[in-house]
Write a protein that holds these residues in place. Structure first.
Motif, short mmCIF file in Angstrom:
data_model
loop_
_atom_site.label_atom_id
_atom_site.label_comp_id
_atom_site.label_asym_id
_atom_site.label_seq_id
_atom_site.Cartn_x
_atom_site.Cartn_y
_atom_site.Cartn_z
N VAL A 86 0.86 -1.18 0.00
CA VAL A 86 0.00 0.00 0.00
C VAL A 86 0.90 1.23 0.00
O VAL A 86 1.97 1.22 0.62
N LYS A 87 0.47 2.27 -0.72
CA LYS A 87 1.27 3.50 -0.76
C LYS A 87 0.38 4.71 -0.98
O LYS A 87 -0.71 4.62 -1.54
N ASN A 88 0.88 5.88 -0.52
CA ASN A 88 0.27 7.15 -0.86
C ASN A 88 0.66 7.49 -2.29
O ASN A 88 1.75 7.16 -2.74
N VAL A 89 -0.24 8.18 -2.99
CA VAL A 89 0.04 8.65 -4.34
C VAL A 89 0.06 10.17 -4.27
O VAL A 89 -0.64 10.78 -3.47
N THR A 90 0.88 10.79 -5.12
CA THR A 90 1.06 12.25 -5.05
C THR A 90 -0.24 13.03 -5.29
O THR A 90 -0.35 14.17 -4.88
N ASP A 91 -1.24 12.43 -5.93
CA ASP A 91 -2.51 13.12 -6.16
C ASP A 91 -3.43 13.12 -4.94
O ASP A 91 -4.56 13.60 -5.00
N GLY A 92 -2.97 12.55 -3.81
CA GLY A 92 -3.75 12.53 -2.58
C GLY A 92 -4.52 11.23 -2.35
O GLY A 92 -5.17 11.06 -1.32
N SER A 93 -4.44 10.31 -3.29
CA SER A 93 -5.13 9.02 -3.14
C SER A 93 -4.19 8.00 -2.50
O SER A 93 -3.01 8.27 -2.26
N VAL A 94 -4.73 6.83 -2.21
CA VAL A 94 -3.95 5.71 -1.68
C VAL A 94 -4.19 4.53 -2.62
O VAL A 94 -5.32 4.25 -3.01
N GLU A 95 -3.10 3.86 -2.98
CA GLU A 95 -3.16 2.74 -3.90
C GLU A 95 -2.65 1.48 -3.19
O GLU A 95 -1.69 1.55 -2.44
N ALA A 96 -3.32 0.36 -3.45
CA ALA A 96 -2.90 -0.90 -2.83
C ALA A 96 -2.97 -2.03 -3.85
O ALA A 96 -3.91 -2.11 -4.64
N ASP A 97 -1.96 -2.88 -3.85
CA ASP A 97 -1.97 -4.14 -4.57
C ASP A 97 -2.21 -5.21 -3.52
O ASP A 97 -1.41 -5.36 -2.59
N LEU A 98 -3.32 -5.93 -3.65
CA LEU A 98 -3.73 -6.90 -2.65
C LEU A 98 -3.81 -8.28 -3.29
O LEU A 98 -4.45 -8.44 -4.33
N GLN A 99 -3.16 -9.26 -2.66
CA GLN A 99 -3.21 -10.62 -3.17
C GLN A 99 -3.59 -11.57 -2.05
O GLN A 99 -3.04 -11.50 -0.96
N GLY A 100 -4.53 -12.45 -2.35
CA GLY A 100 -4.98 -13.43 -1.37
C GLY A 100 -6.36 -13.92 -1.75
O GLY A 100 -6.83 -13.69 -2.86
N GLU A 101 -7.00 -14.58 -0.80
CA GLU A 101 -8.35 -15.08 -1.08
C GLU A 101 -9.28 -13.90 -1.35
O GLU A 101 -9.25 -12.88 -0.65
N GLU A 102 -10.09 -14.06 -2.39
CA GLU A 102 -10.96 -12.96 -2.84
C GLU A 102 -11.90 -12.48 -1.73
O GLU A 102 -12.10 -11.27 -1.57
N SER A 103 -12.42 -13.39 -0.91
CA SER A 103 -13.32 -12.99 0.18
C SER A 103 -12.58 -12.13 1.20
O SER A 103 -13.16 -11.20 1.78
N HIS A 104 -11.30 -12.40 1.43
CA HIS A 104 -10.49 -11.61 2.37
C HIS A 104 -10.26 -10.21 1.82
O HIS A 104 -10.35 -9.22 2.56
N ILE A 105 -9.96 -10.11 0.52
CA ILE A 105 -9.74 -8.80 -0.11
C ILE A 105 -11.03 -7.98 -0.06
O ILE A 105 -11.01 -6.80 0.29
N ASP A 106 -12.16 -8.61 -0.39
CA ASP A 106 -13.45 -7.91 -0.35
C ASP A 106 -13.74 -7.38 1.05
O ASP A 106 -14.20 -6.25 1.22
N PHE A 107 -13.46 -8.19 2.08
CA PHE A 107 -13.67 -7.78 3.46
C PHE A 107 -12.80 -6.56 3.79
O PHE A 107 -13.28 -5.57 4.36
N LEU A 108 -11.52 -6.61 3.42
CA LEU A 108 -10.60 -5.50 3.69
C LEU A 108 -11.06 -4.22 2.99
O LEU A 108 -11.09 -3.15 3.60
N VAL A 109 -11.43 -4.32 1.73
CA VAL A 109 -11.88 -3.14 0.98
C VAL A 109 -13.11 -2.53 1.65
O VAL A 109 -13.20 -1.30 1.81
#
Length: 119
Positions: free
Chosen positions: A62-85
């Motif tokens: 996960v990282k901050n982006v210069t435009d003020g947003s936050v970007e994340a590359d998430l890998q794992g079980e799809e249900s876990h990613i959906d829960f986190l989001v």
């Protein structure tokens, strides 16, 4: 680090460790890039996402982006990613106004989740 940031980080870690993780039925392993826009910087968003991602055994970054947003590359079980989001979208001290999700190819051999600092 100033005392406010230390206090905030302590609270963020406490909060992330008290998110109730449900029992998941097994799901497929996927990788997704998620971009969160809105009031997501300077509120402990990356730290919270990092803590919960680690608790869910996700890998990526996960990282901050210069435009003020936050970007994340998430890998794992799809249900876990959906829960986190969904956790991050409902975070009270942040305000996610827009979110984009892109499917990515799995990255073999990735072992952990990290916070990436801006250069």
């Amino acid at each position: 680090m100033n005392s406010f940031k230390k206090l905030r980080n302590k609270y963020v870690i406490w909060h992330a460790n008290h998110v109730e993780i449900p029992k998941f039925t097994p799901s497929i392993v996927v990788r997704k890039k998620v971009c969160f826009s809105g009031r997501v910087q300077k509120v402990g968003f990356r730290l919270e996402l990092n803590c919960i991602a680690q608790r869910l055994n996700l890998t990526g970054w996960v990282k901050n982006v210069t435009d003020g947003s936050v970007e994340a590359d998430l890998q794992g079980e799809e249900s876990h990613i959906d829960f986190l989001v969904n956790c991050m979208r409902s975070l009270k001290r942040a305000s996610v106004k827009k979110m984009t999700i892109i499917d990515l190819p799995i990255r073999e051999g990735e072992k952990k989740f990290t916070i990436v600092d801006l250069d």
